[in-house]
Scaffold this motif. Structure first.
Motif, PDB file in Angstrom:
ATOM      1  N   THR A  11      -8.481  -6.463   5.221  1.00  0.00           N
ATOM      2  CA  THR A  11      -7.788  -5.720   4.473  1.00  0.00           C
ATOM      3  C   THR A  11      -7.368  -6.264   2.945  1.00  0.00           C
ATOM      4  O   THR A  11      -7.490  -5.882   2.204  1.00  0.00           O
ATOM      5  CB  THR A  11      -6.569  -5.084   5.064  1.00  0.00           C
ATOM      6  OG1 THR A  11      -6.672  -4.433   6.266  1.00  0.00           O
ATOM      7  CG2 THR A  11      -5.539  -4.273   4.188  1.00  0.00           C
ATOM      8  N   GLY A  15      -8.781  -5.403  -0.698  1.00  0.00           N
ATOM      9  CA  GLY A  15      -7.893  -5.500  -1.887  1.00  0.00           C
ATOM     10  C   GLY A  15      -8.257  -6.383  -3.102  1.00  0.00           C
ATOM     11  O   GLY A  15      -8.357  -5.981  -4.357  1.00  0.00           O
ATOM     12  N   PRO A  69      -6.779   0.692   3.863  1.00  0.00           N
ATOM     13  CA  PRO A  69      -6.076   1.361   2.533  1.00  0.00           C
ATOM     14  C   PRO A  69      -6.798   2.299   2.012  1.00  0.00           C
ATOM     15  O   PRO A  69      -7.764   2.322   1.477  1.00  0.00           O
ATOM     16  CB  PRO A  69      -5.709   0.042   1.890  1.00  0.00           C
ATOM     17  CG  PRO A  69      -6.183  -1.038   2.736  1.00  0.00           C
ATOM     18  CD  PRO A  69      -7.272  -0.482   3.766  1.00  0.00           C
ATOM     19  N   GLU A  74      -1.818   1.281  -2.704  1.00  0.00           N
ATOM     20  CA  GLU A  74      -2.057   0.433  -1.568  1.00  0.00           C
ATOM     21  C   GLU A  74      -3.001  -0.702  -2.167  1.00  0.00           C
ATOM     22  O   GLU A  74      -2.837  -1.905  -1.908  1.00  0.00           O
ATOM     23  CB  GLU A  74      -2.646   0.871  -0.283  1.00  0.00           C
ATOM     24  CG  GLU A  74      -1.673   1.737   0.649  1.00  0.00           C
ATOM     25  CD  GLU A  74      -2.213   2.386   1.795  1.00  0.00           C
ATOM     26  OE1 GLU A  74      -1.860   2.063   2.834  1.00  0.00           O
ATOM     27  OE2 GLU A  74      -3.116   3.189   1.488  1.00  0.00           O
TER      28      GLU A  74
END
Length: 145
Positions: A11, A15, A69, A74
């Motif tokens: 995750t 990002g 996300p 997010e």
């Protein structure tokens, strides 16, 4: 390592990749100077690759049983601090070399986390990403020689 640590790592990579995608796309739009064509095309190739990587990474997170996300909020939070605006083509290349290097370091950690979780598929996806980032760093450094 736990599967949750692996998911969290993936995750975070998602990002960071999103942040680099936005940075690179912005540079594509705003680059100027005598090497405009070269860098405009280079940045376009990079942001297109990063865009495709976002989908691959997010789908891998889903394969692991977690939700990726899915909101700008997010992804922006996971992307970290926005880089300072680069004013010249050379400064853009320098900033991207640094950003790709930072993401490559995070990818190395994420590969280890995936391997420790026994997730060779994620380790493979991440290794492929690492290979691409290292090649882009080399190409950008070579363009400054």
């Amino acid at each position: 390592m736990s599967q949750q640590a692996n998911i969290d790592s993936m995750t975070n990579i998602l990002g960071q990749t999103f942040g680099l995608y936005v940075q690179t796309h912005g540079y594509h739009w705003n680059v100027e100077g005598p090497q405009f064509r070269q860098f405009h095309a280079l940045f376009e190739e990079q942001y297109q690759n990063l865009w495709e990587a976002l989908d691959e990474i997010a789908e891998r997170i889903r394969c692991l049983g977690a939700y990726a996300p899915g909101t700008l909020s997010e992804l922006t939070t996971l992307a970290g601090d926005a880089p300072a605006r680069a004013q010249s083509a050379e400064a853009m290349v320098d900033a991207l070399i640094s950003a790709h290097g930072a993401l490559a370091a995070k990818l190395r950690d994420a590969i280890t986390t995936a391997q420790e979780a026994g997730d060779e598929v994620s380790a493979g996806v991440l290794t492929d990403r690492l290979e691409w980032h290292e090649k882009e760093i080399w190409m950008m450094k070579a363009s400054r020689a």
